[in-house]
Structure formats: structure tokens, C-alpha cells
Design an enzyme around this catalytic site. Structure first.
Site, PDB file in Angstrom:
ATOM      1  N   MET A  33       1.341  -0.985  -0.405  1.00  0.00           N
ATOM      2  CA  MET A  33      -0.343   0.096   0.179  1.00  0.00           C
ATOM      3  C   MET A  33       1.032   1.245   0.226  1.00  0.00           C
ATOM      4  SD  MET A  33      -3.604  -1.283   2.321  1.00  0.00           S
ATOM      5  CE  MET A  33      -2.530  -0.965   3.450  1.00  0.00           C
ATOM      6  N   ALA A  35       4.121   4.076   0.591  1.00  0.00           N
ATOM      7  CA  ALA A  35       4.875   4.052   2.174  1.00  0.00           C
ATOM      8  C   ALA A  35       6.005   3.328   2.488  1.00  0.00           C
ATOM      9  CB  ALA A  35       4.391   4.524   3.555  1.00  0.00           C
ATOM     10  N   HIS A  37       9.155   0.939   2.821  1.00  0.00           N
ATOM     11  CA  HIS A  37      10.304   0.818   4.161  1.00  0.00           C
ATOM     12  C   HIS A  37      10.780  -0.058   3.894  1.00  0.00           C
ATOM     13  CE1 HIS A  37       8.304  -2.207   6.223  1.00  0.00           C
ATOM     14  NE2 HIS A  37       7.159  -1.176   6.465  1.00  0.00           N
ATOM     15  N   HIS A  40       9.389  -3.331   3.101  1.00  0.00           N
ATOM     16  CA  HIS A  40       8.862  -3.363   1.797  1.00  0.00           C
ATOM     17  C   HIS A  40      10.660  -4.071   0.640  1.00  0.00           C
ATOM     18  CE1 HIS A  40       5.860  -0.904   3.157  1.00  0.00           C
ATOM     19  NE2 HIS A  40       4.998  -2.082   2.766  1.00  0.00           N
ATOM     20  N   GLN A  64     -10.363  -2.413   2.709  1.00  0.00           N
ATOM     21  CA  GLN A  64     -10.018  -3.418   4.034  1.00  0.00           C
ATOM     22  C   GLN A  64     -10.014  -1.693   4.517  1.00  0.00           C
ATOM     23  OE1 GLN A  64      -5.902  -4.327   1.782  1.00  0.00           O
ATOM     24  NE2 GLN A  64      -5.092  -3.463   4.079  1.00  0.00           N
ATOM     25  N   GLY A 150       4.755 -10.197   3.889  1.00  0.00           N
ATOM     26  CA  GLY A 150       5.484 -10.284   5.379  1.00  0.00           C
ATOM     27  C   GLY A 150       5.073 -10.995   6.030  1.00  0.00           C
ATOM     28  N   GLU A 151       5.992 -11.684   7.542  1.00  0.00           N
ATOM     29  CA  GLU A 151       5.496 -12.170   8.621  1.00  0.00           C
ATOM     30  C   GLU A 151       4.517 -11.199   9.454  1.00  0.00           C
ATOM     31  OE1 GLU A 151       8.068 -14.997   9.298  1.00  0.00           O
ATOM     32  OE2 GLU A 151       7.068 -16.650   8.596  1.00  0.00           O
TER      33      GLU A 151
HETATM   34  O1  PAF Z   1      -0.210  -6.219   3.672  1.00  0.00           O
HETATM   35  C1  PAF Z   1      -1.134  -4.959   2.569  1.00  0.00           C
HETATM   36  O2  PAF Z   1      -0.278  -4.003   2.699  1.00  0.00           O
HETATM   37  C2  PAF Z   1      -1.629  -4.923   2.099  1.00  0.00           C
HETATM   38  O3  PAF Z   1      -2.692  -5.247   3.362  1.00  0.00           O
HETATM   39  C3  PAF Z   1      -1.705  -5.800   1.174  1.00  0.00           C
HETATM   40  C4  PAF Z   1      -1.790  -7.555   1.396  1.00  0.00           C
HETATM   41  C5  PAF Z   1      -1.079  -5.154   0.201  1.00  0.00           C
HETATM   42  C6  PAF Z   1      -3.274  -5.557   0.598  1.00  0.00           C
HETATM   43  O4  PAF Z   1      -3.600  -4.030   0.345  1.00  0.00           O
END
Ligand code: PAF
Length: 279
Positions: A33, A35, A37, A40, A64, A150-151
């Protein structure tokens, strides 16, 4: 201007993927999403070892977020994200608009059971339906061979694995290790919301998580001790501090082969998540 391909529409994204696949290349997707860091960036590095071409998607997914949550204020910094991606093994960015993802008349939802029940769903009943829907769309839109999550968002990872297995989606799901700041705090785009005092308290989350994960007492006793320790450390609310079956996320039973400790605690409005393998 970024040298990596930037795609705003499904059609453009698919055209690039089709060209890669025509050359027999394996495609990987890192859904985000934005932003971005170091957490990611570590996912990009990890998937690049298992794919010839790497797509990073950037989309703040409205389905979400509940009406009272931080959709409008969620950090958005596309120019900085694109600049950061230039220094990674990213080949293309898929950054669609909300209208591209949810056009007028959009009417489809994903219903979940199993690992989606409880934990995050207690506080955020809308959340995994939105995540599963957008991940399902991203996987089919990009026709990726492999995707990584990510975990840190452990329940999300389990929900996605279950969905992919249940729907026989032809994609491998990889798990990325949790990236931590020097003091142990799990990296998160929401850490920017913490003030200096909260940031100090936040470092205790991983310390208490490790105590919970390695506590030889009964699960109920260990959970009660963790909750007490969090409140004493200065967390304002504990959403959960628990030991679960690492696969099903149900309460551990005779069939459990691995256990996971999971905590979500709040500092003011900010919810901090962390988890670890448990004894
Ligand atoms: O973990 C996230 O950043 C979000 O939930 C995802 C998997 C990109 C779905 O919008």
C-alpha cells in the site's frame, strides 16, 4: 522520470507481463500500500531470488478500511516510493487508481472462514474480506507466478495461503521475514504515527512477545502475564496477546504441530502488531 515501467491500468500491466511470459520469464509480485520502508525492500530482494521480473504494486485499498479507520490519512508518498524502488530489483510498478480497481457497479466480495476468524477480525471484521478481494484481483491481474507477503501480518499471510490453496490459484506464496528497527520494533508504515514517548514504549512490544513465545507456563497463564506486562510498559490497550496454532490460527490442540505467539497492542490510536514462533 523512473526508468522502471509504471503502469496505471490493468491492460498496460498485462501487456508488459505478456511480453515477459512470451520470453519464458518467471514473474514475481510484491503487493504493497506504498509508504515503503526497509521491510518492503527486503520483500523485493527476497522475491528477486525466485523470479526473473519483479512487479511492486502500490494501492491503498479502500475495501480493507472501515469508515472510522485511517484511509484518508494513510501515508501516501508515491514520488518517494518510486525513487526508493529505483534502487531495488523492481522491474515494474503497478499503481492503479481506485476507479481502475473498483469501477462503478463493482459488486463482488470474498467470504472467508478458517484462519480469517478471530484475532484481527474481532477488531476489524471487514479487514480480511477487503484484503482477500484485492489480493485475488492483483494476482489475476498480474498473472504472477509468485507473490510475497511479510510475516509481520501473520494472519493475513495465513488467510492468503488458504485462499490460494482453496481456489487452486497457480501462484506460489512466499513469506518474508519480519524486519526490525535496531531496538526490535517491527517495521511498519504506521510507526510514523508514534510520538517520541510512544516510540520508546513501542520497543517493549518485541521484548514482551519473546517472553510470551518462550513462556513454559500454560497458554492461559502466559497470555495473562503478557497482557499485564504490556499494560505496565505503557500500552494503552491490548487487543490480543495469545498463543495459536501456527497454521489454522485456532486455539492449539492435539493436532497442532507448530505454535505462534501473536500480539496487537495500542499506543493511543496506533495499533502495533508483532508475532513470533512459540515453544
Ligand atoms: O499488507 C498490506 O500492505 C496490504 O494488506 C496488501 C496485502 C498490500 C493488500 O492491500
Amino acid at each position: 522520470m523512473p526508468s522502471l515501467g509504471l503502469h496505471r491500468t490493468v491492460e498496460d500491466m498485462r501487456a508488459e507481463v505478456a511480453a515477459w511470459k512470451a520470453d519464458g520469464l518467471r514473474v514475481g509480485l510484491v503487493p504493497t500500500m506504498g509508504a515503503l520502508h526497509a521491510g518492503h525492500l527486503s520483500l523485493i530482494e527476497a522475491i528477486s531470488k525466485n523470479a526473473d521480473k519483479v512487479i511492486v504494486s502500490i494501492f491503498v485499498n479502500p475495501t480493507q478500511f472501515a469508515a472510522h479507520e485511517d484511509l484518508s490519512t494513510y501515508p501516501r508518498q508515491e514520488a518517494a516510493d518510486l525513487a526508493a524502488l529505483e534502487t531495488t530489483k523492481t522491474d515494474a510498478v503497478f499503481a492503479p487508481t481506485a476507479a481502475e480497481m473498483y469501477p462503478e457497479g463493482f459488486s463482488t466480495a470474498v467470504t472467508l472462514d478458517g484462519p480469517a476468524l478471530g484475532l484481527e477480525s474481532e477488531e476489524r471484521p471487514h479487514f480480511f474480506g477487503g484484503v482477500a478481494l484485492i489480493v485475488l484481483k492483483l494476482l489475476t491481474q498480474t498473472q504472477t507466478d509468485v507473490a510475497i507477503f511479510g510475516e509481520k501480518d501473520y494472519q493475513q499471510l495465513m488467510v492468503i495461503r488458504r485462499m490460494v490453496a482453496d481456489l487452486n490459484l497457480p501462484v506460489e506464496i512466499m513469506a518474508g521475514a519480519i524486519m526490525r528497527e535496531a531496538d526490535g520494533l517491527a517495521m511498519s508504515s504506521r510507526n510514523v504515527y508514534l510520538d517520541a514517548e510512544q516510540r520508546k514504549i513501542a520497543a517493549q512490544l518485541n521484548v514482551i512477545l519473546q517472553q510470551l513465545a518462550n513462556n513454559p507456563a500454560s497458554a492461559a497463564q502466559a497470555e495473562a502475564e503478557a497482557k499485564q506486562a504490556l499494560l505496565e510498559a505503557g500500552f494503552t490497550k491490548v487487543d490480543y496477546a495469545c498463543i495459536r496454532d501456527a497454521q489454522t490460527l485456532g486455539v492449539p490442540d492435539a493436532k497442532t504441530v507448530a505454535r505462534r505467539a501473536l500480539i496487537v497492542a495500542r499506543l493511543g490510536e496506533t495499533r502495533l502488531l508483532d508475532n513470533s514462533p512459540a515453544i
